[in-house]
Design a protein around this motif. Structure first.
Motif, PDB file in Angstrom:
ATOM      1  N   GLN A  86      17.483 -21.641 -63.548  1.00 22.02           N
ATOM      2  CA  GLN A  86      18.144 -21.698 -64.849  1.00 22.02           C
ATOM      3  C   GLN A  86      18.509 -23.156 -65.109  1.00 22.02           C
ATOM      4  N   ILE A  87      18.126 -23.673 -66.266  1.00 23.71           N
ATOM      5  CA  ILE A  87      18.386 -25.067 -66.597  1.00 23.71           C
ATOM      6  C   ILE A  87      19.723 -25.182 -67.321  1.00 23.71           C
ATOM      7  N   ILE A  88      20.570 -26.069 -66.836  1.00 22.37           N
ATOM      8  CA  ILE A  88      21.841 -26.378 -67.479  1.00 22.37           C
ATOM      9  C   ILE A  88      21.757 -27.824 -67.962  1.00 22.37           C
ATOM     10  N   GLU A  89      21.844 -28.043 -69.270  1.00 24.34           N
ATOM     11  CA  GLU A  89      21.705 -29.389 -69.814  1.00 24.34           C
ATOM     12  C   GLU A  89      23.063 -30.074 -69.948  1.00 24.34           C
ATOM     13  N   PHE A  90      23.087 -31.351 -69.576  1.00 28.28           N
ATOM     14  CA  PHE A  90      24.273 -32.191 -69.694  1.00 28.28           C
ATOM     15  C   PHE A  90      23.902 -33.423 -70.508  1.00 28.28           C
ATOM     16  N   SER A  91      24.715 -33.771 -71.484  1.00 28.08           N
ATOM     17  CA  SER A  91      24.350 -34.863 -72.386  1.00 28.08           C
ATOM     18  C   SER A  91      24.622 -36.239 -71.799  1.00 28.08           C
ATOM     19  N   GLY A  92      25.417 -36.342 -70.733  1.00 25.39           N
ATOM     20  CA  GLY A  92      25.745 -37.636 -70.152  1.00 25.39           C
ATOM     21  C   GLY A  92      25.336 -37.713 -68.701  1.00 25.39           C
ATOM     22  N   TYR A  93      25.589 -38.876 -68.093  1.00 26.15           N
ATOM     23  CA  TYR A  93      25.153 -39.122 -66.722  1.00 26.15           C
ATOM     24  C   TYR A  93      26.213 -38.813 -65.666  1.00 26.15           C
ATOM     25  N   VAL A  94      27.461 -38.611 -66.058  1.00 25.88           N
ATOM     26  CA  VAL A  94      28.522 -38.429 -65.069  1.00 25.88           C
ATOM     27  C   VAL A  94      28.697 -36.961 -64.690  1.00 25.88           C
ATOM     28  N   VAL A  95      28.674 -36.078 -65.667  1.00 28.28           N
ATOM     29  CA  VAL A  95      29.006 -34.672 -65.440  1.00 28.28           C
ATOM     30  C   VAL A  95      28.038 -33.950 -64.505  1.00 28.28           C
ATOM     31  N   PRO A  96      26.720 -34.249 -64.497  1.00 26.96           N
ATOM     32  CA  PRO A  96      25.837 -33.493 -63.598  1.00 26.96           C
ATOM     33  C   PRO A  96      26.232 -33.578 -62.131  1.00 26.96           C
ATOM     34  N   ASN A  97      26.735 -34.698 -61.683  1.00 28.77           N
ATOM     35  CA  ASN A  97      27.206 -34.791 -60.291  1.00 28.77           C
ATOM     36  C   ASN A  97      28.565 -34.130 -60.120  1.00 28.77           C
ATOM     37  N   GLU A  98      29.412 -34.238 -61.140  1.00 29.57           N
ATOM     38  CA  GLU A  98      30.711 -33.563 -61.074  1.00 29.57           C
ATOM     39  C   GLU A  98      30.529 -32.053 -60.995  1.00 29.57           C
ATOM     40  N   ALA A  99      29.495 -31.535 -61.654  1.00 25.60           N
ATOM     41  CA  ALA A  99      29.228 -30.100 -61.615  1.00 25.60           C
ATOM     42  C   ALA A  99      28.551 -29.678 -60.320  1.00 25.60           C
ATOM     43  N   LEU A 100      27.772 -30.575 -59.743  1.00 28.72           N
ATOM     44  CA  LEU A 100      27.056 -30.244 -58.511  1.00 28.72           C
ATOM     45  C   LEU A 100      28.000 -30.117 -57.319  1.00 28.72           C
ATOM     46  N   LEU A 101      28.922 -31.012 -57.201  1.00 26.85           N
ATOM     47  CA  LEU A 101      29.758 -31.054 -56.006  1.00 26.85           C
ATOM     48  C   LEU A 101      30.529 -29.754 -55.766  1.00 26.85           C
ATOM     49  N   PRO A 102      31.181 -29.149 -56.785  1.00 24.65           N
ATOM     50  CA  PRO A 102      31.924 -27.904 -56.528  1.00 24.65           C
ATOM     51  C   PRO A 102      31.068 -26.646 -56.597  1.00 24.65           C
ATOM     52  N   GLY A 103      29.766 -26.771 -56.833  1.00 24.81           N
ATOM     53  CA  GLY A 103      28.909 -25.595 -56.853  1.00 24.81           C
ATOM     54  C   GLY A 103      28.740 -24.947 -58.202  1.00 24.81           C
ATOM     55  N   GLU A 104      29.070 -25.649 -59.283  1.00 22.69           N
ATOM     56  CA  GLU A 104      28.819 -25.100 -60.617  1.00 22.69           C
ATOM     57  C   GLU A 104      27.331 -25.098 -60.932  1.00 22.69           C
ATOM     58  N   ILE A 105      26.586 -25.982 -60.268  1.00 24.24           N
ATOM     59  CA  ILE A 105      25.127 -25.952 -60.282  1.00 24.24           C
ATOM     60  C   ILE A 105      24.670 -26.158 -58.836  1.00 24.24           C
ATOM     61  N   GLU A 106      23.411 -25.868 -58.561  1.00 23.63           N
ATOM     62  CA  GLU A 106      22.897 -25.984 -57.200  1.00 23.63           C
ATOM     63  C   GLU A 106      22.126 -27.277 -56.957  1.00 23.63           C
ATOM     64  N   ALA A 107      21.613 -27.896 -58.004  1.00 25.64           N
ATOM     65  CA  ALA A 107      20.849 -29.139 -57.874  1.00 25.64           C
ATOM     66  C   ALA A 107      20.877 -29.834 -59.222  1.00 25.64           C
ATOM     67  N   ASN A 108      20.502 -31.106 -59.230  1.00 24.74           N
ATOM     68  CA  ASN A 108      20.326 -31.761 -60.522  1.00 24.74           C
ATOM     69  C   ASN A 108      19.132 -32.700 -60.504  1.00 24.74           C
ATOM     70  N   SER A 109      18.642 -32.998 -61.689  1.00 23.47           N
ATOM     71  CA  SER A 109      17.470 -33.846 -61.865  1.00 23.47           C
ATOM     72  C   SER A 109      17.743 -34.769 -63.041  1.00 23.47           C
ATOM     73  N   PHE A 110      18.162 -36.025 -62.738  1.00 23.23           N
ATOM     74  CA  PHE A 110      18.434 -36.963 -63.822  1.00 23.23           C
ATOM     75  C   PHE A 110      18.648 -38.389 -63.346  1.00 23.23           C
ATOM     76  N   GLN A 111      18.830 -38.618 -62.033  1.00 22.77           N
ATOM     77  CA  GLN A 111      19.341 -39.904 -61.575  1.00 22.77           C
ATOM     78  C   GLN A 111      18.413 -40.580 -60.579  1.00 22.77           C
ATOM     79  N   ASN A 112      18.619 -41.902 -60.422  1.00 25.00           N
ATOM     80  CA  ASN A 112      17.892 -42.663 -59.423  1.00 25.00           C
ATOM     81  C   ASN A 112      18.834 -43.046 -58.286  1.00 25.00           C
ATOM     82  N   GLN A 113      18.279 -43.638 -57.236  1.00 24.78           N
ATOM     83  CA  GLN A 113      19.083 -43.922 -56.047  1.00 24.78           C
ATOM     84  C   GLN A 113      20.199 -44.938 -56.299  1.00 24.78           C
ATOM     85  N   PRO A 114      19.955 -46.047 -57.032  1.00 17.42           N
ATOM     86  CA  PRO A 114      21.085 -46.957 -57.292  1.00 17.42           C
ATOM     87  C   PRO A 114      22.237 -46.287 -58.034  1.00 17.42           C
TER      88      PRO A 114
END
Length: 248
Positions: free
Chosen positions: A42-70
């Motif tokens: 199931q795809i959950i869309e986030f309009s910014g770059y900060v929230v996808p990691n904030e959602a990943l850490l507590p388990g609101e999502i299982e993975a994310n696809s948007f960022q690079n290593q730096p």
């Protein structure tokens, strides 16, 4: 708005966070491939770059696809996230765009240029302009220089920092703006029209990320394998016509 908890098993990763545009479109193309491996995405869309990691850490999502290593390294240093990349995906060469000028050389002395207000992407934009000989940065800043680190700016350009998602809109008011491809494409901007463009190499390749505790779970391997299948590669090449580059 919180998504809310949802149980899942090691065979069902469930929710994948992505920014709108190419990242979300690619995950949509991965869904039927992943389904053959028993993964119901199931795809959950986030309009910014900060929230996808904030959602990943507590388990609101299982993975994310948007960022690079730096970007992830910076987020982990600033926020202590226990998040890790599990595989490279696609590359979006960054572009400098303008609605007022047909080339960056036409931007006047004292012209206004918008860059992203997050340290990783803003620094990436400044490094692009340095690579093109527009400005020069103080040495030793790595991938995270800031406007304060500019030591040579012969055209006296003014840099305005805005949220990355708002950079396409900034083009209406400024001489030029640095726009990440995943925001440029939905805004109708073609990377071929960029007045300065990043070379398709370097550290800014995107990746799938999960919590460190999940990195060795079977569904992570299955998800990564699903992403890097020939069908996904064909979709990217056909849909984006070279503006998004695969890494496999």
């Amino acid at each position: 708005m919180p998504i809310g908890p949802r149980p899942f098993t090691s065979a069902r990763p469930g929710r994948i966070g992505a920014t709108p545009g190419p990242h979300a479109q690619i995950i949509e193309a991965v869904k039927p491939i992943a389904a053959q491996r028993g993964l119901d995405l199931q795809i959950i869309e986030f309009s910014g770059y900060v929230v996808p990691n904030e959602a990943l850490l507590p388990g609101e999502i299982e993975a994310n696809s948007f960022q690079n290593q730096p970007f992830l390294d910076n987020q982990k240093a600033d926020r202590g996230y226990r998040i890790t990349g599990v595989g490279l995906t696609v590359n979006f060469p960054l572009g400098i765009y303008s609605k007022r000028h047909r080339s960056f050389d036409a931007v006047p002395n004292g012209g206004i240029v918008a860059i992203q207000n997050d340290l990783t992407n803003g620094g990436r934009s400044l490094l692009l302009l340095q690579d093109k000989g527009v400005i020069k940065m103080a040495p030793g800043k790595g991938f995270k220089p800031t406007v304060a680190d500019i030591v040579e700016n012969p055209r006296r350009l003014r840099f305005i920092e805005v949220d990355a998602a708002q950079t396409p809109r900034a083009l209406d008011d400024m001489d030029a703006a640095a726009v990440n491809t995943n925001y440029a494409t939905p805004a109708g901007l073609k990377p071929s029209d960029a007045v300065r463009k990043e070379e398709p190499k370097g550290p800014y390749v995107n990746m799938l990320a999960v919590r460190e505790a999940d990195r060795d779970k079977p569904w992570v391997k299955a998800l990564m394998e699903s992403y890097r299948m020939p069908g996904t590669k064909a979709f990217v090449e056909t849909t984006f016509g070279g503006t998004v580059l695969t890494t496999w």
